[in-house]
Structures are given as structure tokens and as C-alpha cells.
Design an enzyme around this catalytic site. Structure first.
Site, PDB file in Angstrom:
ATOM      1  NE  ARG A 178     -37.297 -35.785 -59.051  1.00 22.56           N
ATOM      2  CZ  ARG A 178     -36.535 -36.083 -57.988  1.00 22.56           C
ATOM      3  NH1 ARG A 178     -36.830 -35.582 -56.783  1.00 22.56           N
ATOM      4  NH2 ARG A 178     -35.473 -36.838 -58.133  1.00 22.56           N
ATOM      5  CG  ASP A 207     -34.582 -34.118 -60.153  1.00 27.09           C
ATOM      6  OD1 ASP A 207     -34.216 -35.132 -60.780  1.00 27.09           O
ATOM      7  OD2 ASP A 207     -34.279 -33.917 -58.958  1.00 27.09           O
ATOM      8  CG  HIS A 281     -31.007 -35.645 -59.765  1.00 27.29           C
ATOM      9  ND1 HIS A 281     -32.121 -36.387 -59.494  1.00 27.29           N
ATOM     10  CD2 HIS A 281     -30.066 -36.037 -58.868  1.00 27.29           C
ATOM     11  CE1 HIS A 281     -31.885 -37.203 -58.471  1.00 27.29           C
ATOM     12  NE2 HIS A 281     -30.636 -37.012 -58.074  1.00 27.29           N
ATOM     13  CG  ASP A 357     -28.630 -34.701 -55.656  1.00 29.37           C
ATOM     14  OD1 ASP A 357     -28.511 -33.817 -56.527  1.00 29.37           O
ATOM     15  OD2 ASP A 357     -29.711 -35.275 -55.424  1.00 29.37           O
ATOM     16  CD  GLU A 358     -29.827 -39.408 -55.163  1.00 31.26           C
ATOM     17  OE1 GLU A 358     -30.163 -40.257 -54.329  1.00 31.26           O
ATOM     18  OE2 GLU A 358     -30.647 -38.716 -55.791  1.00 31.26           O
ATOM     19  CE1 TYR A 449     -32.953 -35.157 -47.035  1.00 32.92           C
ATOM     20  CE2 TYR A 449     -33.599 -36.809 -48.642  1.00 32.92           C
ATOM     21  CZ  TYR A 449     -32.809 -35.737 -48.274  1.00 32.92           C
ATOM     22  OH  TYR A 449     -31.887 -35.243 -49.154  1.00 32.92           O
ATOM     23  CG  ASP A 451     -38.671 -37.709 -49.204  1.00 29.02           C
ATOM     24  OD1 ASP A 451     -38.012 -37.468 -48.162  1.00 29.02           O
ATOM     25  OD2 ASP A 451     -38.211 -38.383 -50.147  1.00 29.02           O
ATOM     26  CD1 TRP A 495     -36.291 -35.482 -50.742  1.00 31.22           C
ATOM     27  CD2 TRP A 495     -35.881 -34.440 -52.677  1.00 31.22           C
ATOM     28  NE1 TRP A 495     -35.041 -34.921 -50.659  1.00 31.22           N
ATOM     29  CE2 TRP A 495     -34.761 -34.279 -51.827  1.00 31.22           C
ATOM     30  CE3 TRP A 495     -35.852 -33.857 -53.951  1.00 31.22           C
ATOM     31  CZ2 TRP A 495     -33.626 -33.561 -52.215  1.00 31.22           C
ATOM     32  CZ3 TRP A 495     -34.720 -33.156 -54.331  1.00 31.22           C
ATOM     33  CH2 TRP A 495     -33.620 -33.015 -53.475  1.00 31.22           C
ATOM     34  CB  THR A 496     -42.982 -33.526 -54.783  1.00 27.58           C
ATOM     35  OG1 THR A 496     -42.268 -33.078 -55.942  1.00 27.58           O
ATOM     36  CG2 THR A 496     -42.916 -32.491 -53.697  1.00 27.58           C
TER      37      THR A 496
HETATM   38  C1  ACM Z   1     -30.978 -35.958 -52.292  1.00 30.16           C
HETATM   39  O1  ACM Z   1     -31.832 -36.374 -51.485  1.00 30.16           O
HETATM   40  N1  ACM Z   1     -30.718 -36.634 -53.391  1.00 30.16           N
HETATM   41  C2  ACM Z   1     -30.246 -34.735 -52.026  1.00 30.16           C
END
Ligand code: ACM
Length: 642
Positions: A178, A207, A281, A357-358, A449, A451, A495-496
Site C-alpha cells: 500500500r 496487493d 488482493h 484472505d478477503e 492489528y 494498523d 497494514w499501511t
Molecule cells: C487481513 O487483514 N486481510 C489478513
């Protein structure tokens, strides 16, 4: 022995014998060691210009000794050196490897007495951790990046320490997709993390917003995938870029860069875990190679404009465009084979992370190719489609001699046979994976987390959730009923999206990574002897160390968090601090409160016509927290008043 050396040794011996404690500077180690005995008389050993570092095995320890000598010399201005001598010199620091099976993996013994310092371990990693502890026994100024202008005495308290980690996986994840961080910035991040005995750096390399690792057989991944439009503000809310807008923000690590990072990390006993996040992603990869999508079209690397939608902010989401690698295309597996061949050759660590993920599947629902795949392979739903993909990826990764780890979504539809699971949506994925006999790493959002905001949303840079230090310190990686041997450890994830620069990455990391470091290293499970107040005292001592090292950290523990309710028809405010002993001064008259303003003692009735609450924390007459200005309209919102 030369005369000058003899003289220096004599001097240093005299210095260490006669030097007495100048006071009782507290020992404030993070993570807390397994056992520590202080000298009852409170004596100290002192570094001096004559201090020399010796080691039992120069081939294995020489470089480490040299680096440590350099650190000491930089901050003290003394001519501390590492010298070739396999036995300890009086008044020196001696590093010795010993085949002593009573010292656990990565463990060490550290003895400081009138003769000097001895660190003993079975392996170099243990010596390295002993040296980190030794640094923490020295005054904070030892972390300075230049000669300290204030400190003259470099005391090390006499202690006996036995220490070893609770977990072998003590990680931090840095999202370099990111926002991109240079090799030098990542090296500096490694330098900071090892001070707290972290041994794993998870690099989130790919990503939607950028592909950050050179893959020589797929050059467009970095020619196209590493670049986006340069935007500043609140990431995720940017206006869509124009088609011809220059794509100037980005960067990537060349394979030479990666080798250098791996070497640098390895010298500091840090493994680098590479993550290639698929099948979701993956917009940066699709922008480079659109033929990997089930949904034909042309794609661009995301520049921070919203394209994933979370209706109601919950668990469910969909994409307004297809950012997935198509599981129904053989080309996808050919692509991934190429990627993982090169990744496996670059990173010596035994695991490769495949993300997982996601994955937004709303485009899969409409894809003919996915429908065909489901029919052919007898897959009943999209969970099983994802599982089919994950199992094929595992085969590829295993074929390169590596084990696979993925985010806990890889459980959906059936876990790949040898996969390890990184549990992030709470602990439940980890619990389920362990129940199935798989290895797990715990990094739940609720505790790990980093972030997330670490204080009241009114003052922190905005993120959609909060994780305060106190909560991070309550993290327990081994939940009840889970076989402890399957929990390899844990990590905190940065996460950035909202982290534009390394100073802010530091702010987000510290002090919460202190808590995670202690949770992962120290022997005490949550609730069994962890002492929050003691941890806070040590955290504050380490703020001084970060100051000396010019590393940014969040002062959020000092800031009150603010809640509001309506009580007897009056808007009422409650101020809470997560640490004890602070006085919060406040005003409702728009002026800035200081130590002469009223002190918060119990919930406050907001004056009927007030516009602002302002508050700030003090201790011993000094401001510690930041001035918080909260509009009464926000208080009303928090109280549920429309
Ligand atoms: C994540 O936070 N999507 C692994």
C-alpha cells in the site's frame, strides 16, 4: 600482551571495582526475562574506553561482537572494540558458546559482576539476544545514533539473568504494497524490532496497490504493477485517477535488494517471510497480466480509490471490479509456478505465505469458466473453488521445497493438507486449524492489528478500528483447549493504507510492539502474572530509549478516551486513561487547559451552551498527553443524540 593493553585493563578493572551505584536506576527490560537476580548491594559495572569485547568463537560471533562494539562506541564515544581473544578479559564483555543442553533454544545466560559481562549460549542467536538485554541494562542514551552529549557514566547493574523465549515465531508484518518502504527503511525497521527480540519479518509484498518484488520471468509485474498515482489524504477515499494520470508512486525490490535484505535480517537472526497474496488482493498482478482474470477487461493498479465495498462495515464484501487471479485458468497456475520458483530461491525461510484472505467472489458467481471448473471438479460452492485453488498453490509451493502458510480464509472449503494457518479474524481460525492438527500463528485483529488507532479517534490518524496498548498486552496466543505445540507463536500486523512514511510506521508500531514482544517472548501467559502497571513503567523507560534512537512512538497511553451519555437529561462526559496516576485538566470555555485548570474526577455535565471540550493529561505538573479538542456535536453523537 602489549603494555598499553595491560594499562588499559588495569584501569578498567580499577574503574569497575571502585565504581558504585550512582543511584537505583531501575532495571526495565522488555520483554521481561525468565529470571533476573539483582545484586543486593546495587553495584554496577561501568563501560570505559578500555572495555573490550571478546568471544569464544570468532568465526561464529566475531561479526556480532564487532557490530556491538560499534554501537557502544557510537553512543559513548569510547574506543570500545572487539578483540581477538577467546577467553574473557577482566573488565570486558565476553561472548561464549557452550554446548550446554540446559540452555533452551535461542536462550542465553547473562552475568554482570565486578569482572565484567559474560553472555553464554548454545548458539549465536542466544548470544545476540543476550546482547540486546545488555543494551537495555545500559542507560537509554546507549541507543543514540551519535555520541551522547549528556551521558558520562555508562553503568550496567550487576545481574544474573537466565532467559529464553516462550515462542519461536515472534513476528511483525510490514505491508510494503500500500505504501512502499525502501531497503534502508526496512533495515532500520529490522534494527528496531530485534531490540525487542522479534525474529520474523513478514513482508506483505503484493496487493491491489502494488507488486513489490522483481520476478525476472514476469517483468510486467514490476514495470506495470509497482506503480500507481501518487495520492495523499485518507486512503480508500481518493477520487478515481484519470486514465492518463502519471503513475509516479511506487517502487519494488530488485532480486539483489531482496538478497541484501535477507542477508541483513539473517545477521540479526530475523527470518523474512514473503507473502504473495492470491487469489484476491491481486489487482497489481492483473493490471500487469489481465489474462489472469476470469473477467476480461483492462485493469490498473489501485491508487487508493474505493473498489471493495463492505455493506454495513461487517464481514461481507464485494468488489466493484474483479481483483482476483482466476482459479479456473491453467495460466494462473503457470504464472504462480513462475512466481513461487523465484520467491523460493530468494528467501531461505521455510515458509511462503500465499495470502488467501478477503477474496471477493461476486465476479466468480457470473464467470462461465468458474462454472465449468465447478462442474468438472465437482466443487459445490465458491468456498470449494477457493479451496481447490489453495490446494493447487500448496502443491506448487511444496514443490519448491517450502511449506505454505495463509490467512485463515484458507480453511474455507477445506484446508490444504500441509498448510499452516495465520489466524487474523480473531483466534477461531487458529483454533480450528489446530483442531485439525495444523500449525498456527496467531495474529488476531483484536490484539495484534497495529494498523488500528491506539487512542481516541478524535486525535489519532483515522482508521476504522482501535486497539489500545492495554488490550495488546492481554494477547494470549494459546487459547484454552488448543495443543500448545501447534501454536508456533504470533505476530503484530502493520497494514499501511494510512501509513505514508516510516516515521508513522514507527508511531504505529511502538509501543504496541513492546506488548507483543513481551507476550511472545516472556514465560507468562495472559492472566498468570503479567503486571500491566509494571509493563507501563517499563514502557515509559523505553520511550526514552526510542527518543535516544530517534524512533517515533505513539504517546496515546497518556491521552484520555472520551465517552458520552445522557444522564438525567444532561449530556455527561466520562474520561478514561488506560494508565494510572494521570491528572486530566479540562475546559468547556474554548481555552486551552493547563495544570491550573480543573482536574477531572468524575463524569462531567456538559454546560448547556458549550461548544468544545478540551482536555490534556498531566503528571507531576508536566503535560504528557496531547491537547484534545472535542466538539460538543461529537459528544452528542457518541451519546446517541441525533
Ligand atoms: C487481513 O487483514 N486481510 C489478513
Amino acid at each position: 600482551m602489549k603494555k598499553t593493553t595491560l594499562l588499559l585493563l588495569l584501569l578498567s578493572t580499577l574503574f569497575s571495582v571502585f565504581a558504585q551505584s550512582p543511584g537505583d536506576r531501575k532495571i526495565t527490560l522488555i520483554p521481561e526475562p525468565v529470571s533476573l537476580q539483582k545484586d543486593p548491594a546495587g553495584k554496577n559495572f561501568y563501560l570505559s574506553p578500555a572495555t573490550r569485547i571478546t568471544c569464544s568463537n570468532p568465526a561464529l560471533l566475531g561479526k556480532m561482537a564487532e557490530q556491538f562494539a560499534e554501537r557502544l562506541a557510537t553512543a559513548t564515544g569510547f574506543s570500545v572494540k572487539s578483540v581477538q581473544a577467546s577467553a574473557s578479559l577482566t573488565g570486558g564483555i565476553h561472548l561464549q558458546l557452550k554446548d550446554d543442553m540446559t540452555i533452551p533454544e535461542e536462550g542465553y545466560r547473562l552475568l554482570v559482576n565486578h569482572k565484567g559481562v559474560t553472555i553464554t549460549s548454545r548458539k549465536p542467536a542466544g548470544i545476540f539476544y543476550g546482547l540486546q538485554t545488555l543494551l537495555q541494562l545500559l542507560p537509554a542514551e546507549i541507543m543514540s545514533r551519535e555520541k551522547s552529549s549528556t551521558r558520562k557514566n555508562w553503568d550496567i547493574p550487576f545481574v544474573t539473568i537466565e532467559d529464553y523465549p516462550r515462542f519461536g515465531w515472534r513476528g511483525l508484518m510490514l505491508d510494503v504494497s500500500r505504501h512502499f518502504f525502501t531497503v534502508d527503511q526496512v533495515k532500520d525497521y529490522i534494527d528496531q524490532m530485534v531490540k525487542y527480540k522479534f525474529n520474523l519479518l513478514h513482508l506483505h509484498l503484493t496487493d491491489d496497490q502494488g507488486w513489490r518484488i522483481e520476478i525476472k520471468s514476469l517483468p510486467k509485474l514490476t514495470e506495470v504493477g509497482a506503480w500507481r498515482v501518487d495520492k495523499t489524504g485518507t486512503f480508500g477515499r481518493f477520487s478515481p485517477p484519470a486514465p492518463d494520470e502519471p503513475r509516479t508512486y511506487g517502487g519494488f525490490y530488485t532480486q539483489e535488494d531482496i538478497r541484501e535484505l535477507v542477508r541483513y535480517a539473517g545477521e540479526r537472526f530475523v527470518n523474512i517471510l514473503p507473502e504473495i497474496d492470491v487469489p484476491g488482493h491481486s489487482l497489481a498482478a492483473i493490471a500487469a497480466y489481465p489474462e489472469l482474470s476470469c473477467t476480461p477487461g483492462s485493469y490498473a493498479v489501485n491508487s487508493g480509490e474505493q473498489f471493495m465495498i463492505w455493506p454495513g462495515g461487517g464481514q461481507h464484501f464485494y468488489g466493484t471490479l474483479d481483483n482476483t487471479i482466476c482459479p479456473a485458468l491453467e495460466a494462473s497456475y503457470v504464472f504462480l509456478d513462475k512466481v513461487f520458483t523465484e520467491v523460493a530461491a530468494l528467501f531461505p525461510f521455510e515458509y511462503i505465505h500465499m495470502g488467501g484472505d478477503e477474496t471477493a467472489r461476486n465476479f466468480w458467481e457470473k464467470s462461465e469458466q468458474i462454472g465449468q471448473l465447478m462442474k468438472e471438479k465437482g466443487l459445490k460452492n465458491l468456498d470449494e473453488v477457493q479451496s481447490y485453488f489453495v490446494k493447487r498453490v500448496e502443491k506448487i509451493i511444496n514443490s519448491k521445497g517450502k511449506k505454505m502458510i495463509g490467512w485463515d480464509e484458507i480453511l474455507d472449503g477445506g484446508l490444504a493438507p500441509n498448510a499452516a494457518v495465520m489466524s487474523w479474524r480473531g483466534m477461531k481460525g487458529g483454533i480450528e486449524a489446530a483442531r485439525q492438527g495444523h500449525e498456527v500463528v496467531m495474529s488476531p485483529t483484536d490484539f495484534a492489528y497495529i494498523d488500528y488507532m491506539q487512542g481516541d479517534a478524535i486525535i489519532e490518524p483515522p482508521v476504522y478500528a482501535t486497539l489500545r496498548l492495554k488490550k495488546a498486552y492481554q494477547f494470549e496466543p494459546v487459547p484454552e483447549g488448543v495443543e500448545a505445540r501447534l501454536v508456533k507463536g504470533g505476530q503484530a500486523n502493520l497494514w499501511t493504507e494510512q501509513v505514508y512514511n516510516m516515521r508513522h510506521a514507527q508511531y504505529m508500531t511502538w509501543p504496541r510492539a513492546f506488548a507483543i514482544a513481551e507476550v511472545l517472548w516472556s514465560a507468562k501467559p495472559a492472566g498468570a502474572g503479567r503486571n500491566w502497571n509494571d509493563f507501563v513503567t517499563r514502557t515509559e523507560a523505553h520511550f526514552l530509549r526510542l527518543d535516544a534512537a530517534a524512533v517515533k512512538y505513539a504517546p496515546s497511553i497518556y491521552d484520555p478516551s472520551i465517552s458520552a451519555t445522557v444522564k438525567d437529561s444532561v449530556l455527561t462526559v466520562t474520561l478514561n486513561t488506560e494508565i494510572e496516576g494521570l491528572r486530566i485538566h479540562y475546559s468547556f470555555d474554548n481555552s486551552f487547559p493547563d495544570a491550573w485548570y480543573p482536574v477531572y474526577q468524575s463524569p462531567l455535565k456538559v454546560p448547556k451552551d458549550a461548544s468544545w471540550l478540551k482536555c490534556i493529561s498531566y503528571r507531576d505538573g508536566k503535560p504528557l498527553g496531547r491537547m484534545i479538542s472535542m466538539p460538543v456535536s461529537e459528544l452528542k453523537k457518541r451519546a446517541g443524540i441525533k
